[in-house]
Design a protein around this motif. Structure first.
Motif, PDB file in Angstrom:
ATOM      1  N   LEU A  20      13.197  16.356  13.724  1.00  0.00           N
ATOM      2  CA  LEU A  20      13.648  14.972  13.569  1.00  0.00           C
ATOM      3  C   LEU A  20      13.540  14.510  12.125  1.00  0.00           C
ATOM      4  CD1 LEU A  20      11.990  13.423  16.750  1.00  0.00           C
ATOM      5  CD2 LEU A  20      14.444  13.393  16.267  1.00  0.00           C
ATOM      6  N   GLY A  21      12.540  15.046  11.410  1.00  0.00           N
ATOM      7  CA  GLY A  21      12.321  14.609  10.035  1.00  0.00           C
ATOM      8  C   GLY A  21      13.107  15.343   8.987  1.00  0.00           C
ATOM      9  N   ARG A  32      14.865   4.000   6.024  1.00  0.00           N
ATOM     10  CA  ARG A  32      14.670   4.084   7.469  1.00  0.00           C
ATOM     11  C   ARG A  32      14.649   2.691   8.117  1.00  0.00           C
ATOM     12  NH1 ARG A  32      15.935   7.882   5.903  1.00  0.00           N
ATOM     13  NH2 ARG A  32      17.685   7.074   7.100  1.00  0.00           N
ATOM     14  N   VAL A  33      14.294   1.680   7.348  1.00  0.00           N
ATOM     15  CA  VAL A  33      14.368   0.317   7.868  1.00  0.00           C
ATOM     16  C   VAL A  33      15.815  -0.049   8.149  1.00  0.00           C
ATOM     17  CG1 VAL A  33      13.973  -2.117   7.315  1.00  0.00           C
ATOM     18  CG2 VAL A  33      12.243  -0.405   6.718  1.00  0.00           C
ATOM     19  N   VAL A 258       8.474   9.587  11.789  1.00  0.00           N
ATOM     20  CA  VAL A 258       9.614   9.938  10.945  1.00  0.00           C
ATOM     21  C   VAL A 258      10.129   8.717  10.192  1.00  0.00           C
ATOM     22  CG1 VAL A 258      12.031  10.704  11.009  1.00  0.00           C
ATOM     23  CG2 VAL A 258      10.288  11.942  12.317  1.00  0.00           C
ATOM     24  N   ASN A 259      10.123   7.565  10.820  1.00  0.00           N
ATOM     25  CA  ASN A 259      10.657   6.361  10.189  1.00  0.00           C
ATOM     26  C   ASN A 259       9.719   5.741   9.168  1.00  0.00           C
ATOM     27  OD1 ASN A 259      13.324   6.121  11.293  1.00  0.00           O
ATOM     28  ND2 ASN A 259      12.384   5.693  13.274  1.00  0.00           N
ATOM     29  N   ASP A 263       7.729  12.063   3.315  1.00  0.00           N
ATOM     30  CA  ASP A 263       7.546  13.436   3.805  1.00  0.00           C
ATOM     31  C   ASP A 263       7.712  13.455   5.325  1.00  0.00           C
ATOM     32  OD1 ASP A 263       7.120  16.115   3.778  1.00  0.00           O
ATOM     33  OD2 ASP A 263       5.015  16.035   3.228  1.00  0.00           O
ATOM     34  N   THR A 264       8.932  13.181   5.742  1.00  0.00           N
ATOM     35  CA  THR A 264       9.215  12.910   7.149  1.00  0.00           C
ATOM     36  C   THR A 264       9.026  14.121   8.056  1.00  0.00           C
ATOM     37  OG1 THR A 264      11.542  13.306   6.611  1.00  0.00           O
ATOM     38  CG2 THR A 264      10.805  11.017   6.702  1.00  0.00           C
ATOM     39  N   ASP A 265       9.364  15.312   7.560  1.00  0.00           N
ATOM     40  CA  ASP A 265       9.243  16.476   8.441  1.00  0.00           C
ATOM     41  C   ASP A 265       7.782  16.781   8.761  1.00  0.00           C
ATOM     42  OD1 ASP A 265       8.863  17.295   5.767  1.00  0.00           O
ATOM     43  OD2 ASP A 265       9.567  19.325   6.167  1.00  0.00           O
ATOM     44  N   THR A 266       6.910  16.650   7.760  1.00  0.00           N
ATOM     45  CA  THR A 266       5.507  16.976   8.000  1.00  0.00           C
ATOM     46  C   THR A 266       4.793  15.878   8.789  1.00  0.00           C
ATOM     47  OG1 THR A 266       5.465  18.293   5.990  1.00  0.00           O
ATOM     48  CG2 THR A 266       3.350  17.676   6.920  1.00  0.00           C
TER      49      THR A 266
END
Length: 312
Positions: A20-21, A32-33, A258-259, A263-266
């Motif tokens: 998802l990230g 992401r907002v 994620v949002n 570093d969204t994936d981690t």
């Protein structure tokens, strides 16, 4: 809940949070907002198809395979990490597209003959989240160990790529949290119990003051603007635990992670692993599981791991 459901939930949850990230990695929170992630996406930052996991997922899968086939063996684990780096072991589509500087440096050292347990950097600037993102299989495979052995295994596994005490202790605290979730504690109780155990064991350690935000009993009450989501190991652990403490379903937790941006994936990977352990496999969105590549390979690997580690 059946322990195997929690283990499978943690493993699949990690991959789903990672996937998802991946498409929005490195993008700031404000993006992401205005454009929140609500479902699996494809392409984006790394140009990868929907459901693709990153280095986080690949290294976690290498650890799962090592533990399933060899038991706890850091040299074998490190050598599998090298095979990922050099030959794409456990990549989603046969291609490595992301690797952290500290991890790359450590794996090159192992490739050149350095023992795996002393390959990781131990300087102040070696406190990225590259060991935390892949550590979950180690506590899951060590649940029947006494706490001294449990903690030692986690620290040694971290040191393959990240040997600074802060990274190792962050991974140990994560392990204490996972251990509590595995026996059925709700997130708030698991946090309290993990924090208490950590204080007893490491309260006099020189690194202990760095963990004050993580150990705060009011962590769940902290506002989002004080929760950071960079590649710093403590930011990742704080954000991941905070997401689990402040949501009510697997999907809510992993999407909230994620949002947070950056570093969204981690953050997604670590939060997804924790949420998967707590909520179990059946609580994970089936369409997200189906979006992952290498379905038969994952099933075979995870069944082997669960079969060897049904110790609860």
């Amino acid at each position: 809940m059946n322990p195997s459901s929690r283990i499978l939930g943690g493993l699949y949850g990690s991959l789903i949070g990672d996937a998802l990230g991946v498409p929005v990695e490195f993008k700031p929170r404000v993006d992401r907002v205005h454009d929140p992630v609500t479902d699996m996406r494809g392409y984006g930052t790394h140009g990868q198809p929907k459901g693709t996991w990153s280095d986080d997922g690949s290294l976690l899968l290498c650890a799962v395979e090592s533990l399933a086939e060899k038991g706890f063996d850091t040299q074998d684990m490190g050598e599998r990490f090298v095979r990922w780096y050099t030959h794409g072991l456990w990549t989603a589509h046969g291609t490595l597209f992301d690797i952290g500087f500290a991890t790359r440096k450590a794996l090159r050292m192992i490739e050149q003959g350095c023992p795996a347990e002393i390959a990781g950097g131990d300087g102040e600037f070696d406190n990225g989240n590259g060991s935390l993102m892949r550590i979950l299989p180690v506590p899951l495979a060590s649940l029947d160990c006494d706490l001294d052995t449990f903690s030692d295994r986690i620290a040694r596994a971290s040191a393959i790529t990240h040997a600074h005490d802060r990274c190792k202790l962050a991974c140990v605290l994560h392990g204490f949290f996972v251990r509590a979730l595995m026996i059925g504690d709700d997130p708030a109780k698991a946090h309290a119990n993990a924090a208490s155990e950590f204080r007893v064991r490491y309260g006099s350690h020189a690194e202990f003051p760095h963990f004050s935000q993580l150990l705060n009993p009011d962590l769940a009450s902290q506002p989002e603007h004080v929760i950071q989501s960079s590649g710093y190991v403590l930011h990742t652990l704080i954000a991941s635990m905070w997401c689990l403490l402040t949501t009510n379903t697997f999907a809510e937790c992993v999407l909230k992670a994620v949002n947070l941006g950056d570093d969204t994936d981690t953050t997604g990977c670590v939060a997804g692993g924790l949420a998967g352990v707590f909520y179990g496999m059946d609580a994970i969105t089936a369409e997200w599981v189906a979006a992952l590549p290498r379905q038969s390979d994952l099933t075979k690997l995870f069944q082997s791991f669960v079969g060897k580690n049904m110790c609860c």
